[in-house]
Design an enzyme around this catalytic site. Structure first.
Site, PDB file in Angstrom:
ATOM      1  N   ARG A  63       0.820  -1.225   0.000  1.00 19.99           N
ATOM      2  CA  ARG A  63       0.000   0.000   0.000  1.00 19.99           C
ATOM      3  C   ARG A  63       0.845   1.262   0.000  1.00 19.99           C
ATOM      4  O   ARG A  63       0.423   2.297  -0.520  1.00 19.99           O
ATOM      5  CB  ARG A  63      -0.970  -0.009   1.186  1.00 19.99           C
ATOM      6  N   GLU A 100       1.133  -3.550  13.714  1.00 17.16           N
ATOM      7  CA  GLU A 100      -0.054  -3.639  14.582  1.00 17.16           C
ATOM      8  C   GLU A 100      -0.583  -5.063  14.670  1.00 17.16           C
ATOM      9  O   GLU A 100      -1.044  -5.491  15.721  1.00 17.16           O
ATOM     10  CB  GLU A 100      -1.167  -2.689  14.086  1.00 17.16           C
TER      11      GLU A 100
HETATM   12  O1  LIG Z   1       2.817   1.310  11.737  1.00 17.85           O
HETATM   13  P1  LIG Z   1       2.693  -0.179  11.611  1.00 17.85           P
HETATM   14  O2  LIG Z   1       2.019  -0.809  12.810  1.00 17.85           O
HETATM   15  O3  LIG Z   1       3.988  -0.820  11.301  1.00 17.85           O
HETATM   16  O4  LIG Z   1       1.707  -0.484  10.403  1.00 17.85           O
HETATM   17  C1  LIG Z   1       1.717   0.225   9.192  1.00 17.85           C
HETATM   18  C2  LIG Z   1       1.988  -0.644   8.019  1.00 17.85           C
HETATM   19  O5  LIG Z   1       1.012  -1.700   7.916  1.00 17.85           O
HETATM   20  C3  LIG Z   1       0.479  -1.726   6.598  1.00 17.85           C
HETATM   21  O6  LIG Z   1       1.196  -2.576   5.750  1.00 17.85           O
HETATM   22  P2  LIG Z   1       1.061  -4.175   5.738  1.00 17.85           P
HETATM   23  O7  LIG Z   1       2.270  -4.751   6.398  1.00 17.85           O
HETATM   24  O8  LIG Z   1      -0.282  -4.589   6.275  1.00 17.85           O
HETATM   25  O9  LIG Z   1       1.214  -4.537   4.209  1.00 17.85           O
HETATM   26  P3  LIG Z   1       0.394  -4.148   2.878  1.00 17.85           P
HETATM   27  O10 LIG Z   1       0.745  -2.718   2.559  1.00 17.85           O
HETATM   28  O11 LIG Z   1       0.979  -5.092   1.875  1.00 17.85           O
HETATM   29  O12 LIG Z   1      -1.076  -4.340   3.108  1.00 17.85           O
HETATM   30  C4  LIG Z   1       0.600  -0.290   6.131  1.00 17.85           C
HETATM   31  O13 LIG Z   1       0.547  -0.186   4.719  1.00 17.85           O
HETATM   32  C5  LIG Z   1       1.918   0.140   6.709  1.00 17.85           C
HETATM   33  O14 LIG Z   1       3.015  -0.208   5.880  1.00 17.85           O
HETATM   34  N1  LIG Z   2      -5.433  -0.416  11.480  1.00 14.64           N
HETATM   35  C1  LIG Z   2      -4.777  -0.449  10.307  1.00 14.64           C
HETATM   36  N2  LIG Z   2      -5.430  -0.177   9.161  1.00 14.64           N
HETATM   37  C2  LIG Z   2      -4.778  -0.199   7.969  1.00 14.64           C
HETATM   38  N3  LIG Z   2      -3.488  -0.477   7.849  1.00 14.64           N
HETATM   39  C3  LIG Z   2      -2.798  -0.758   8.958  1.00 14.64           C
HETATM   40  N4  LIG Z   2      -1.503  -1.069   9.162  1.00 14.64           N
HETATM   41  C4  LIG Z   2      -1.332  -1.274  10.475  1.00 14.64           C
HETATM   42  N5  LIG Z   2      -2.458  -1.086  11.164  1.00 14.64           N
HETATM   43  C5  LIG Z   2      -3.400  -0.761  10.223  1.00 14.64           C
END
Ligand SMILES: O=P(O)(O)OC[C@H]1O[C@H](OP(=O)(O)OP(=O)(O)O)[C@H](O)[C@@H]1O
Ligand SMILES: Nc1ncnc2[nH]cnc12
Length: 175
Positions: A63, A100
């Site tokens: 993302r 998270e």
């Molecule tokens: O601040 P944090 O607790 O570290 O979370 C934030 C991260 O989590 C999500 O990515 P995710 O790892 O879910 O991967 P994605 O983008 O492939 O969905 C989001 O896009 C951030 O990169």
């Molecule tokens: N609550 C949340 N929603 C979307 N992306 C996330 N990445 C980590 N926590 C998230």
């Protein structure tokens, strides 16, 4: 403008208990379906970081890329992808971290950043800050300097700024 912020907020959907119980997932897919508001959201991020002194945008798949690549285009900056394991073809630095909802690993090419290069980190959501902190370590291992962190949405209730002290943080929306 507050109305534009509200338009962005209206297109970020809460999905309770995804991907695990207790997490309120901020789903940006409705925003991506609205070209005008998607564009506004990119312009808002670039307005916030317009005065920052940097040459390179570093961002995690998947993302993060959605916002970071168009920003790199708009601001005429380098783009460096940080990817999940086994995806980058050349030699990598690797780091394991917690976010998270679980644990993961990220990789970055060892030659992606020049020594002393000023970079920023761009992502869609800043939650615990675990992902961003891991990317900061990768950038610093490569000899780069992180000048700031920019995101569309910051989940202040998870206190990412406690993890990311000493860094400028810009977020368009705070929850
Ligand atoms: O601040 P944090 O607790 O570290 O979370 C934030 C991260 O989590 C999500 O990515 P995710 O790892 O879910 O991967 P994605 O983008 O492939 O969905 C989001 O896009 C951030 O990169
Ligand atoms: N609550 C949340 N929603 C979307 N992306 C996330 N990445 C980590 N926590 C998230």
């Amino acid at each position: 403008m507050q109305t534009e912020i509200n338009e962005i907020k209206r297109l970020i959907r809460d999905i309770p208990d995804f991907p695990e119980k207790g997490v309120i997932f901020k789903d940006i897919t409705p925003l991506l379906k609205n070209p005008r508001v998607f564009r506004i959201s990119l312009d808002k991020i670039s307005d916030l970081i317009d005065e920052w002194d940097f040459d390179c945008i570093v961002s995690p798949e998947s993302r993060g890329f959605i916002f970071a690549a168009p920003l790199a285009y708009k601001m005429e900056k380098e783009f460096v992808p940080v990817r999940k394991p086994g995806k980058l073809p050349y030699k990598t630095y690797s780091i394991s971290y917690e976010l998270e909802y679980g644990k993961s690993t990220l990789e970055m090419h060892v030659d992606a950043i020049d020594k002393g290069e000023k970079v920023i980190i761009v992502d869609d959501v800043l939650a615990t800050g675990g992902t961003t902190k891991a990317i900061i370590e990768l950038v610093e291992k490569a000899g780069g300097i992180v000048v700031g962190v920019a995101c569309l949405a910051e989940l202040t209730y998870l206190n990412p700024r406690q993890t990311l002290t000493n860094f400028e943080i810009a977020s368009v929306i705070k929850y």
